[in-house]
Write an enzyme that holds these catalytic residues in place. Structure first.
Site, PDB file in Angstrom:
ATOM      1  N   HIS A  14      28.401   8.454  -1.530  1.00  0.00           N
ATOM      2  CA  HIS A  14      27.523   7.870  -2.478  1.00  0.00           C
ATOM      3  C   HIS A  14      27.347   8.814  -3.846  1.00  0.00           C
ATOM      4  CE1 HIS A  14      23.584   6.462  -4.128  1.00  0.00           C
ATOM      5  NE2 HIS A  14      23.575   5.723  -3.021  1.00  0.00           N
TER       6      HIS A  14
ATOM      7  N   CYS B  22       0.804  -1.275  -0.057  1.00  0.00           N
ATOM      8  CA  CYS B  22      -0.058  -0.134  -0.051  1.00  0.00           C
ATOM      9  C   CYS B  22       0.978   1.333   0.162  1.00  0.00           C
ATOM     10  CB  CYS B  22      -0.982   0.058   1.186  1.00  0.00           C
ATOM     11  SG  CYS B  22       0.008  -0.056   2.737  1.00  0.00           S
TER      12      CYS B  22
END
Length: 641
Positions: free
Chosen positions: A563, A26
């Site tokens: 990153h 959901c």
């Protein structure tokens, strides 16, 4: 941590992919039906970064991920169904037994399974319907204009053809052919039954009922169809199944549904609507108060889905809902208020970060991060939110507040409460302001015990190292923890820029995980060069398989994450060259990674490179450079005390 790694760890800790019977999601949760619930390691699931909570609702396992759920589900589905096939009930390799559910758990599991897949469609169109009311009142797009009529058709489509949307998800739950089920839904909404006298089929009466906007008729119809389909499959010879099975299934199921089940479902929906109308007419303030105070509990258990049939019946019969959606809005804003108070009041740095972002999510109607990540963990703020929701619900019940479209119950839903010539909009604003403020003030004056909430996820670098869920904590991490615990006097550690380029505040990185400092604190660089260097001496503690991210642990316990790019994990290492390996010792200025900037931009990905201290809350102070342009191996980028 990347979506693929999180997905792999979740699968391993719920018993492997062969233990998964069904999986879906959901807005904030992964949902699983499993063959054997005893194989689930709940405690280790809760230790996974991004996982805000884990609980069983009946026989359904729910893993709460908040904003990460879509990306993790995508990766998880690739692992569970590598060929892209439909979700099936695959038998496990290990000997397992299907757990038995009681009828109540089965009912709520079924409701959540059929409504959650269609929520994006009905929320999107519902919000547009609310905006149309504002456009009309402001004169921007007047009612009756061709533009208004087109937008109204778009906004009304998901509700008008609701049985068709539901047919897909109901067929999947009953494990029958989705396309035959959808055809049955088309038959229910076919206009021959509208405005005509009652029809008959060889003496069988077909009532003249309009099934647009309805829920229960198609559920009953597809349930019947699933049994008829299995029966016909058994009796029809294999050589002619492709011809006669769809024919017989459609004729038999359509006649029985149109003559019996659909009218039965229609009147059940009507009676449910009348029961709630009578309840709120007789005792509106009391009913609203009780429901407002209990709604967060209903959401946790999934029981709020039981109100969906009556809600859609309200829209069909009355043109508005006055129960579930208005009170949900009040309850959600109460959670937002309590969570914001925790963010302001708490001295726990990690908790403050989570609380601020969760409060914002709750304001927009997504409360699971707030509930599981903050208020339920501290307990008292959860009670404060229940009180705020109860008072707001009482206001809604007193003034019979209405919403005229289905939308996610957050502040974006407020336009759906606009009703010309009434104070309806003013009353919903009063309810949500009171709910938010009351929960906020109560929490602010409560004594919160957050000393025991130092997250077991603080060491994000350690979690990233464990790309295999079965690996133990590396020895170097244990050493790092020991060094930190024995480090009694304050020291300063400076990090050089690992890459040349322009700096960008971490809050402006176009990724909520970095911007909300969920992984760690630091700064980002927009690269002008394609080489990444070690910003300090240390040990390579983690290298992602896709080569786009690297972790370094210093001797005094500092965990650093570099990153390269946003979502560059999707490149699977293409264009990245790694010059070191995990466990290598590096000196400041050693070349770590080379990458192809053009390849990243060619795939429409961002080159923005966050440089983070993932365990920054273990140290007293973190300072970032104020220079806009930095040079690798020269400019001091971060200073940690």
């Amino acid at each position: 941590m990347e979506s693929r790694q999180v997905a792999e760890q979740i699968i391993a800790l719920i018993g492997g992919k062969n233990n998964i019977s069904q999986h879906w999601h959901c807005i904030t949760r992964l949902r699983f039906n499993l063959h054997n619930n005893e194989l689930v390691n709940v405690e280790k699931l809760r230790d996974i970064p991004w996982v805000l909570g884990v609980n069983f609702q009946g026989n359904q396992l729910q893993v709460i991920l908040g904003s990460h759920v879509t990306h993790v589900f995508t990766e998880l589905h690739k692992i569970v169904e590598p060929n892209g096939s439909a979700i099936t009930d695959e038998a496990p390799q290990a000997e397992t037994s299907e757990p038995k559910q009681n009828i109540i758990n089965t009912f709520f599991d079924f409701l959540s399974g059929i409504f959650t897949p269609i929520l994006p469609a009905i929320i999107g169109t519902g919000l547009l319907k609310g905006l149309l009311a504002l456009f009309d009142m402001s004169g921007l797009i007047p009612n009756g204009s061709s533009e208004y009529r087109i937008l109204y058709a778009i906004s009304d489509s998901a509700f008008y053809f609701l049985p068709i949307l539901l047919a897909f998800s109901v067929a999947r739950k009953f494990k029958t052919n989705e396309y035959i089920a959808v055809t049955l839904a088309f038959i229910l909404v076919y206009p021959i039954y509208q405005g005509e006298p009652a029809l008959s089929f060889f003496g069988i009466n077909i009532p003249n009922i309009t099934y647009n906007f309805t829920v229960i008729p198609i559920i009953l119809g597809v349930w019947l169809l699933s049994y008829i389909n299995r029966w016909v499959e058994k009796i029809v010879p294999a050589s002619v199944k492709i011809i006669f099975v769809p024919l017989l299934v459609l004729i038999i199921s359509s006649i029985i549904t149109l003559s019996l089940l659909a009218p039965l479902g229609y009147y059940i929906g009507e009676y449910l609507q009348q029961i709630f109308s009578s309840l709120f007419n007789i005792a509106g303030p009391v009913a609203g108060f009780i429901m407002g105070g209990c709604l967060s509990l209903l959401v946790i258990t999934g029981m709020h889905y039981a109100f969906f049939p009556a809600t859609f019946s309200n829209f069909k019969t009355l043109g508005y809902d006055f129960v579930l959606l208005p009170i949900s809005l009040s309850s959600n804003l109460a959670q937002a208020g309590a969570t914001l108070a925790v963010a302001i009041k708490s001295k726990n740095t990690k908790l403050k970060s989570i609380a601020y972002s969760s409060s914002l999510s709750a304001v927009f109607g997504i409360t699971e991060p707030a509930i599981y990540g903050v208020t339920m963990r501290l307990k008292k703020p959860f009670y404060a939110a229940l009180i705020g929701g109860a008072v707001g619900g009482g206001i809604i019940g007193t003034f019979a507040v209405k919403t005229f479209a289905f939308s996610i119950p957050g502040i974006t839903a407020l336009p759906t409460y606009v009703e010309a010539g009434t104070d309806n909009f003013m009353f919903i604003c009063l309810a949500v302001i009171v709910s938010f403020t009351l929960a906020f003030i109560i929490t602010l004056f409560l004594k919160l015990d957050d000393s025991g909430l130092e997250s077991n996820k603080d060491n994000v670098t350690t979690s990233c190292e464990n790309t295999s869920p079965h690996r133990e904590m590396p020895e170097k991490t244990q050493t790092k923890i020991a060094l930190h615990n024995n480090h009694n006097k304050q020291s300063t550690h400076s990090l050089l820029a690992p890459i040349s380029g322009k700096t960008l505040p971490i809050e402006q990185v176009p990724d909520s995980v970095f911007a909300n400092k969920i992984i760690g604190d630091g700064i980002a660089i927009i690269p002008s060069d394609n080489k990444v260097y070690a910003p300090t001496d240390g040990t390579v503690s983690m290298v992602t398989p896709s080569k786009h991210a690297i972790g370094i642990t210093t001797s005094d316990g500092l965990d650093i994450l570099i990153h390269v790019g946003i979502d560059t994990v999707s490149l699977n290492g293409e264009g990245f060259t790694l010059h070191v390996n995990e466990k290598d010792s590096v000196k400041s200025g050693d070349l770590l990674i080379e990458f192809d900037i053009e390849n990243i931009t060619k795939h429409s990905l961002s080159t923005i490179t966050p440089v983070l201290i993932t365990n920054f809350d273990e140290f007293s102070e973190l300072q970032v450079t104020k220079q806009q342009d930095v040079t690798s191996n020269e400019t001091t980028l971060l200073t940690v005390n």
